[in-house]
Design a protein around this motif. Structure first.
Motif, PDB file in Angstrom:
ATOM      1  N   ILE A  27       0.857  -1.169   0.020  1.00  0.00           N
ATOM      2  CA  ILE A  27       0.019  -0.097  -0.080  1.00  0.00           C
ATOM      3  C   ILE A  27       1.042   1.166  -0.047  1.00  0.00           C
ATOM      4  CG2 ILE A  27      -1.699   1.123   1.257  1.00  0.00           C
ATOM      5  CD1 ILE A  27      -2.379  -1.200   2.582  1.00  0.00           C
ATOM      6  N   PHE A  28       0.789   1.910  -1.256  1.00  0.00           N
ATOM      7  CA  PHE A  28       1.648   3.187  -1.323  1.00  0.00           C
ATOM      8  C   PHE A  28       0.858   4.057  -1.924  1.00  0.00           C
ATOM      9  CE2 PHE A  28       5.380   0.996   0.088  1.00  0.00           C
ATOM     10  CZ  PHE A  28       5.386  -0.345  -0.428  1.00  0.00           C
ATOM     11  N   ASN A  29       1.202   5.412  -1.617  1.00  0.00           N
ATOM     12  CA  ASN A  29       0.489   6.383  -2.424  1.00  0.00           C
ATOM     13  C   ASN A  29      -0.954   6.391  -2.367  1.00  0.00           C
ATOM     14  OD1 ASN A  29       2.795   7.863  -2.852  1.00  0.00           O
ATOM     15  ND2 ASN A  29       3.150   6.442  -4.551  1.00  0.00           N
ATOM     16  N   ILE A  30      -1.528   6.481  -1.305  1.00  0.00           N
ATOM     17  CA  ILE A  30      -3.215   6.133  -1.426  1.00  0.00           C
ATOM     18  C   ILE A  30      -3.583   7.479  -1.959  1.00  0.00           C
ATOM     19  CG2 ILE A  30      -4.922   5.893  -0.031  1.00  0.00           C
ATOM     20  CD1 ILE A  30      -3.367   4.454   1.913  1.00  0.00           C
ATOM     21  N   ALA A  31      -4.494   7.304  -2.950  1.00  0.00           N
ATOM     22  CA  ALA A  31      -5.339   8.487  -3.482  1.00  0.00           C
ATOM     23  C   ALA A  31      -6.566   8.767  -2.479  1.00  0.00           C
ATOM     24  CB  ALA A  31      -5.776   8.183  -4.961  1.00  0.00           C
ATOM     25  N   THR A  32      -7.319   7.666  -2.418  1.00  0.00           N
ATOM     26  CA  THR A  32      -8.452   7.469  -1.559  1.00  0.00           C
ATOM     27  C   THR A  32      -8.811   6.346  -0.832  1.00  0.00           C
ATOM     28  OG1 THR A  32     -10.058   6.984  -3.366  1.00  0.00           O
ATOM     29  CG2 THR A  32      -9.729   9.426  -2.989  1.00  0.00           C
ATOM     30  N   MET A  33      -9.139   6.389   0.396  1.00  0.00           N
ATOM     31  CA  MET A  33      -9.805   5.177   0.964  1.00  0.00           C
ATOM     32  C   MET A  33     -10.895   5.408   1.783  1.00  0.00           C
ATOM     33  SD  MET A  33      -7.624   2.636   3.662  1.00  0.00           S
ATOM     34  CE  MET A  33      -8.236   1.371   4.374  1.00  0.00           C
ATOM     35  N   GLY A  34     -11.982   4.475   1.500  1.00  0.00           N
ATOM     36  CA  GLY A  34     -13.345   5.064   2.200  1.00  0.00           C
ATOM     37  C   GLY A  34     -14.254   3.597   2.004  1.00  0.00           C
ATOM     38  N   TRP A  35     -15.530   4.335   2.309  1.00  0.00           N
ATOM     39  CA  TRP A  35     -16.755   3.469   2.295  1.00  0.00           C
ATOM     40  C   TRP A  35     -17.737   3.616   1.394  1.00  0.00           C
ATOM     41  CZ3 TRP A  35     -16.528  -0.942   5.556  1.00  0.00           C
ATOM     42  CH2 TRP A  35     -15.363  -0.758   6.704  1.00  0.00           C
ATOM     43  N   HIS A  36     -18.041   2.638   0.609  1.00  0.00           N
ATOM     44  CA  HIS A  36     -19.118   2.579  -0.226  1.00  0.00           C
ATOM     45  C   HIS A  36     -20.218   1.861   0.019  1.00  0.00           C
ATOM     46  CE1 HIS A  36     -15.841   4.553  -2.376  1.00  0.00           C
ATOM     47  NE2 HIS A  36     -16.630   4.845  -3.244  1.00  0.00           N
ATOM     48  N   ARG A  37     -21.235   1.566  -0.459  1.00  0.00           N
ATOM     49  CA  ARG A  37     -22.303   0.850  -0.200  1.00  0.00           C
ATOM     50  C   ARG A  37     -23.435   0.436  -1.285  1.00  0.00           C
ATOM     51  NH1 ARG A  37     -26.711   4.078   3.675  1.00  0.00           N
ATOM     52  NH2 ARG A  37     -27.746   5.318   2.027  1.00  0.00           N
ATOM     53  N   GLN A  38     -23.800  -0.707  -1.368  1.00  0.00           N
ATOM     54  CA  GLN A  38     -24.687  -1.153  -2.515  1.00  0.00           C
ATOM     55  C   GLN A  38     -25.929  -2.025  -1.948  1.00  0.00           C
ATOM     56  OE1 GLN A  38     -22.127  -3.410  -5.305  1.00  0.00           O
ATOM     57  NE2 GLN A  38     -23.628  -2.636  -7.111  1.00  0.00           N
ATOM     58  N   ARG A  79     -22.914   0.944  -6.763  1.00  0.00           N
ATOM     59  CA  ARG A  79     -22.366   1.235  -5.520  1.00  0.00           C
ATOM     60  C   ARG A  79     -22.275   2.672  -5.404  1.00  0.00           C
ATOM     61  NH1 ARG A  79     -17.192  -2.545  -4.638  1.00  0.00           N
ATOM     62  NH2 ARG A  79     -18.953  -4.124  -5.047  1.00  0.00           N
ATOM     63  N   GLU A  80     -22.595   3.214  -4.015  1.00  0.00           N
ATOM     64  CA  GLU A  80     -22.313   4.583  -4.088  1.00  0.00           C
ATOM     65  C   GLU A  80     -21.462   5.038  -2.829  1.00  0.00           C
ATOM     66  OE1 GLU A  80     -26.022   6.314  -2.458  1.00  0.00           O
ATOM     67  OE2 GLU A  80     -26.223   4.481  -0.877  1.00  0.00           O
ATOM     68  N   LEU A  81     -20.830   6.189  -2.787  1.00  0.00           N
ATOM     69  CA  LEU A  81     -19.975   6.623  -1.658  1.00  0.00           C
ATOM     70  C   LEU A  81     -20.480   6.892  -0.562  1.00  0.00           C
ATOM     71  CD1 LEU A  81     -17.088   7.643  -0.968  1.00  0.00           C
ATOM     72  CD2 LEU A  81     -17.823  10.100  -1.667  1.00  0.00           C
ATOM     73  N   VAL A  82     -20.088   6.597   0.579  1.00  0.00           N
ATOM     74  CA  VAL A  82     -20.581   6.796   2.188  1.00  0.00           C
ATOM     75  C   VAL A  82     -19.739   7.749   2.308  1.00  0.00           C
ATOM     76  CG1 VAL A  82     -21.019   5.827   4.294  1.00  0.00           C
ATOM     77  CG2 VAL A  82     -21.541   4.447   2.152  1.00  0.00           C
ATOM     78  N   ALA A  83     -18.442   7.583   2.467  1.00  0.00           N
ATOM     79  CA  ALA A  83     -17.359   8.513   3.116  1.00  0.00           C
ATOM     80  C   ALA A  83     -16.008   8.174   2.961  1.00  0.00           C
ATOM     81  CB  ALA A  83     -17.572   8.668   4.543  1.00  0.00           C
ATOM     82  N   GLN A  84     -15.151   8.799   2.448  1.00  0.00           N
ATOM     83  CA  GLN A  84     -13.771   8.657   2.133  1.00  0.00           C
ATOM     84  C   GLN A  84     -12.757   9.488   2.658  1.00  0.00           C
ATOM     85  OE1 GLN A  84     -13.728   8.254  -2.030  1.00  0.00           O
ATOM     86  NE2 GLN A  84     -13.510  10.359  -2.436  1.00  0.00           N
ATOM     87  N   PHE A  85     -11.583   9.310   2.677  1.00  0.00           N
ATOM     88  CA  PHE A  85     -10.455   9.978   2.972  1.00  0.00           C
ATOM     89  C   PHE A  85      -9.763  10.368   1.697  1.00  0.00           C
ATOM     90  CE2 PHE A  85      -9.980  10.942   7.245  1.00  0.00           C
ATOM     91  CZ  PHE A  85     -10.708   9.982   8.160  1.00  0.00           C
ATOM     92  N   ARG A  86      -9.434  11.529   1.408  1.00  0.00           N
ATOM     93  CA  ARG A  86      -8.700  12.138   0.310  1.00  0.00           C
ATOM     94  C   ARG A  86      -7.860  12.811   0.809  1.00  0.00           C
ATOM     95  NH1 ARG A  86     -10.009  12.173  -5.157  1.00  0.00           N
ATOM     96  NH2 ARG A  86     -12.312  12.089  -4.596  1.00  0.00           N
ATOM     97  N   GLY A  87      -6.486  12.090   0.976  1.00  0.00           N
ATOM     98  CA  GLY A  87      -5.421  12.665   1.661  1.00  0.00           C
ATOM     99  C   GLY A  87      -5.765  12.802   3.258  1.00  0.00           C
ATOM    100  N   SER A  88      -5.784  13.931   3.764  1.00  0.00           N
ATOM    101  CA  SER A  88      -6.134  13.957   5.269  1.00  0.00           C
ATOM    102  C   SER A  88      -7.524  14.453   5.270  1.00  0.00           C
ATOM    103  CB  SER A  88      -5.067  14.908   5.718  1.00  0.00           C
ATOM    104  OG  SER A  88      -5.374  16.369   5.403  1.00  0.00           O
ATOM    105  N   ASN A  89      -8.105  14.671   3.987  1.00  0.00           N
ATOM    106  CA  ASN A  89      -9.589  15.355   4.067  1.00  0.00           C
ATOM    107  C   ASN A  89     -10.619  14.123   4.087  1.00  0.00           C
ATOM    108  OD1 ASN A  89      -8.691  17.915   4.056  1.00  0.00           O
ATOM    109  ND2 ASN A  89      -8.358  17.834   1.912  1.00  0.00           N
ATOM    110  N   ALA A  90     -11.645  14.684   4.919  1.00  0.00           N
ATOM    111  CA  ALA A  90     -12.645  13.302   4.961  1.00  0.00           C
ATOM    112  C   ALA A  90     -13.979  14.122   4.078  1.00  0.00           C
ATOM    113  CB  ALA A  90     -13.392  13.249   6.402  1.00  0.00           C
ATOM    114  N   GLU A  91     -14.390  13.172   3.206  1.00  0.00           N
ATOM    115  CA  GLU A  91     -15.313  13.587   2.315  1.00  0.00           C
ATOM    116  C   GLU A  91     -16.593  12.581   2.782  1.00  0.00           C
ATOM    117  OE1 GLU A  91     -12.582  14.811  -1.382  1.00  0.00           O
ATOM    118  OE2 GLU A  91     -13.743  12.967  -1.477  1.00  0.00           O
TER     119      GLU A  91
END
Length: 116
Positions: free
Chosen positions: A28-39, A45-57
């Motif tokens: 795991i290197f250079n993470i663009a986004t890490m988060g949760w989706h649901r379906q 599948r839809e986005l629930v929430a994710q981190f983009r860098g240090s920002n939570a979306e």
């Protein structure tokens, strides 16, 4: 090889809470986004929430009820869900997108069922 393992799903009554966990392992290197989706069946599948860098979306309809957090030392992502509603019933997936290989990785999903 990247692996994501979710846990914490289950059956809860409307108004209840659950916390989902996702542990990542592998290269795991250079993470663009890490988060949760649901379906749900028949839907995308839809986005629930994710981190983009240090920002939570957050998806607009998740704000205020769901909180994403992480333990970077443990490569673990969490989703605290409160005031759950029957329409939150879905399979929740942990997703990871890497800059290093341009790929997206998904866990196996964990079922969340909210009864009315």
């Amino acid at each position: 090889q990247v692996q994501l393992v979710e846990s914490g799903g289950g059956l809860v009554q409307s108004g209840g809470s659950l916390r989902l966990s996702c542990t990542a392992s592998g290269r795991i290197f250079n993470i663009a986004t890490m988060g949760w989706h649901r379906q749900t069946p028949g839907k995308e599948r839809e986005l629930v929430a994710q981190f983009r860098g240090s920002n939570a979306e957050y998806a607009d309809n998740m704000k205020g009820r769901f909180t994403i957090s992480r333990d970077t030392a443990q490569n673990t992502l969490y989703l605290q869900m409160t005031n759950l509603k029957p329409e939150d019933t879905a399979v929740y997936y942990c997703g990871l997108h890497l800059y290093s290989d341009g790929r997206s990785y998904w866990g196996q999903g964990t079922q969340v069922t909210v009864s009315s």
